[in-house]
Design an enzyme around this catalytic site. Structure first.
Site, short mmCIF file in Angstrom:
data_model
loop_
_atom_site.label_atom_id
_atom_site.label_comp_id
_atom_site.label_asym_id
_atom_site.label_seq_id
_atom_site.Cartn_x
_atom_site.Cartn_y
_atom_site.Cartn_z
N CYS A 239 40.19 32.57 45.10
CA CYS A 239 40.84 31.35 44.61
C CYS A 239 42.36 31.55 44.60
O CYS A 239 42.99 31.59 45.65
CB CYS A 239 40.30 30.98 43.23
SG CYS A 239 40.64 29.26 42.76
N HIS B 91 34.44 30.84 44.71
CA HIS B 91 34.12 31.92 43.78
C HIS B 91 32.77 32.54 44.14
O HIS B 91 31.75 32.20 43.56
CB HIS B 91 34.10 31.40 42.34
CG HIS B 91 35.44 31.03 41.81
ND1 HIS B 91 36.25 31.92 41.14
CD2 HIS B 91 36.13 29.87 41.89
CE1 HIS B 91 37.39 31.32 40.81
NE2 HIS B 91 37.35 30.07 41.25
N GLU C 194 31.58 35.35 43.44
CA GLU C 194 30.99 36.17 42.37
C GLU C 194 29.93 35.42 41.57
O GLU C 194 29.03 36.02 40.96
CB GLU C 194 32.09 36.67 41.41
CG GLU C 194 32.73 35.63 40.53
CD GLU C 194 33.90 34.88 41.16
OE1 GLU C 194 34.65 34.22 40.42
OE2 GLU C 194 34.03 34.95 42.39
#
Length: 547
Positions: free
Chosen positions: A380, A519, A521
């Site tokens: 990001c 994102h 993750e």
């Protein structure tokens, strides 16, 4: 019709209700049941999207664009069940819904009260998807006795009362403090917590007692007697080296069996825990260690980057190595050279964030990783800072920056390589935003598709030409700089399907340097590591062999 398990907490916060809920969900899955986990938060924010990371930690984003509590990340990581907007609700959302209905006249002129209108709204939320799974696990945030949580406790009391007998149970998590001076575990805080819970009409069926020391049989009997719970339903929750030990640890203590007994399910299906044995085998038998620096602006609170830390652990498991994460404050590099701080790390990750503070340090970090050939993953804002670094130091745009950091209208300091995203396509319609919009819920949120460039590093990593990842941002790299940057070697290797929004950048002549606008993750799991994190750690392992 789903059976309901309501998870509450007492004595103190942060005992691990979210982890206990996630582990229980995983254990029920291991016995062949389907589950869905939900979080009910008593705070008055509509959602955590506008909270500071120092206040609340990470904001977890779902595929359908909800900004939720970080516990939903635990739920997904342990069960693999993708969370939805309907899996998280706050007092703010509940009251907002009630007031909207009142303004529309839905209540036909009645006086609006906490009971029944607010509690009915909570019960309606709990009823969503009741026919979809075998078990719904609903965690109530905060601790029993909190004034803001009372409507939720009353709602779950009513909900259980209205359902057929045996369809709802209550699990209560408490603390057993150890007093070193007397060498004793003290049960009184648990007794008082259960007394408080019973005073509002809820009797726990299962007690999970957090303790640093083994709970003697005598103390279990005492807790069961004074809390009116079967001794076998007093479950010890000890400190663990890794959160991924929790399913096996809770199973050894008999949590899943106690829950099934409370429902009267007999004989209980035998659990298949092979997945969790494999996860723990990889954790405990690592064949090496790599050091990864997370250079961010919220490093004082590790929960601000909870999913990133866990995804790095998963990447290590995929490569059979232990990942040693070290936190580095990017604000320090606003003033100092990063080299003395970053030398010796095998890889560098720059996460997301908001605002200008610490961003010059992130830009210097990206430069250090690019020039030294160190594996770099920018997420990001971490991608945006890497693009700004390339624009300034490689492509010659000396004043390159982000529109986010030009606070005064008409007094531009930066050439806006990163700009405020005003329009994008979501599904079949165009979303429009302005700088003057409310902050809450107005970002580009949720899952979006990206098309990957054939032959690029990311296409190789994903093994696909199209991917879907979750977003949470309101600023975007300006596509008009693509030609100039690609001419210097920064490849725009992932784009939105319409070709307007850069999703991924990578340096072609670098061992491993990737920036992503999304994102990744948020979708990583211990038994299914995200491919970007798995390959990032692979590159870190190779670097460690060269150091």
């Amino acid at each position: 019709m789903a059976r309901y398990i309501f998870i509450t907490g007492g004595v103190v916060s942060s005992l691990g209700k979210g982890l206990a809920s996630a582990a229980l969900g995983a254990l029920l899955q291991a016995r062949g049941y389907t589950v869905r986990l939900r979080k009910l938060d008593p705070y008055l924010n509509v959602d955590p999207g506008t909270m500071s990371p120092f206040e609340h930690g990470e904001v977890f984003v779902t595929d359908d664009g909800a900004e939720t509590d970080l516990d939903l990340g635990h739920y997904e990581r342990f069960t693999g069940v993708a969370a939805r907007r309907t899996d998280s609700v706050s007092s703010g959302r509940i009251y907002s819904n009630v007031l909207e209905k009142e303004r529309r006249g839905d209540y036909l002129g009645k006086t609006i009260q906490v009971i029944p209108h607010v509690t009915n709204e909570i019960k309606d939320f709990l009823s969503v998807g009741a026919d979809e799974v075998d078990f719904q696990l609903c965690e109530i945030g905060g601790t029993v006795g909190d004034i803001e949580g009372l409507p939720f406790f009353e709602a779950i009391r009513q909900f259980a009362q209205e359902r057929p007998r045996g369809q709802c149970i209550f699990m209560h998590l408490t603390l057993l403090p150890y007093v070193a001076a007397s060498g004793e575990l003290k049960t009184k805080p648990t007794q008082h917590s259960v007394k408080e819970l019973r005073s509002i009409g809820i009797a726990p069926d299962v007690l999970v007692c957090r303790s640093e020391h083994p709970i003697p049989e005598k103390e279990r009997e005492k807790i069961g007697l004074f809390c009116n719970v079967r001794k076998e339903s007093v479950i010890a929750a000890y400190d663990l080296k890794s959160i991924y030990e929790a399913p096996l640890a809770y199973h050894r203590e008999g949590l899943d069996q106690a829950v099934l007994d409370a429902f009267g399910i007999a004989p209980a299906p035998k659990p298949n825990l092979a997945r969790w044995h494999d996860v723990n085998e990889r954790l405990t038998h690592a064949e090496g260690e790599v050091r990864v620096a997370i250079v961010g602006k919220y490093v004082q609170l590790e929960d601000a980057y909870k999913s990133i830390k866990e995804a790095l652990t998963h990447g290590g498991m995929a490569n059979k190595v232990r990942v040693k994460v070290e936190w580095v404050d990017s604000e320090v590099f606003d003033r100092e050279d990063p080299a003395p701080y970053l030398e010796g790390y095998h890889a560098i990750l720059v996460p997301g964030g908001f605002g200008e503070r610490g961003t010059e340090g992130k830009i210097k970090t990206a430069q250090f990783a690019r020039e030294r050939g160190i594996p770099y993953l920018g997420i990001c804002l971490g991608m945006q800072m890497a693009v700004i670094e390339a624009a300034r130091n490689v492509a010659g745009f000396k004043t390159a920056g982000s529109e986010e950091f030009d606070h005064e209208a008409g007094k531009r300091r930066f050439e806006p390589v990163v700009y405020h995203l005003k329009e994008w396509i979501q599904g079949n319609h165009v979303v429009e935003r302005t700088v003057a919009d409310d902050k809450g819920g107005t970002m580009r949120l949720g899952a979006y598709t990206a098309a990957l460039t054939e032959g690029s590093k990311v296409a190789e990593v994903y093994g696909a030409s199209r991917i879907e990842e979750r977003h949470r941002h309101r600023y975007e790299v300006d596509i008009k700089y693509r030609e100039a940057l690609e001419g210097k070697g920064l490849c725009f290797s992932g784009m939105s399907p319409d070709g307007r929004l850069p999703e991924i950048v990578e340096w072609k002549d670098h061992p491993w340097f990737i920036g992503v606008q999304f994102h990744p993750e948020l979708k990583s799991k211990p038994f299914a590591p995200h491919p970007l994190f798995a390959d990032f750690i692979r590159a870190a392992v190779e670097t460690s062999r060269l150091v």
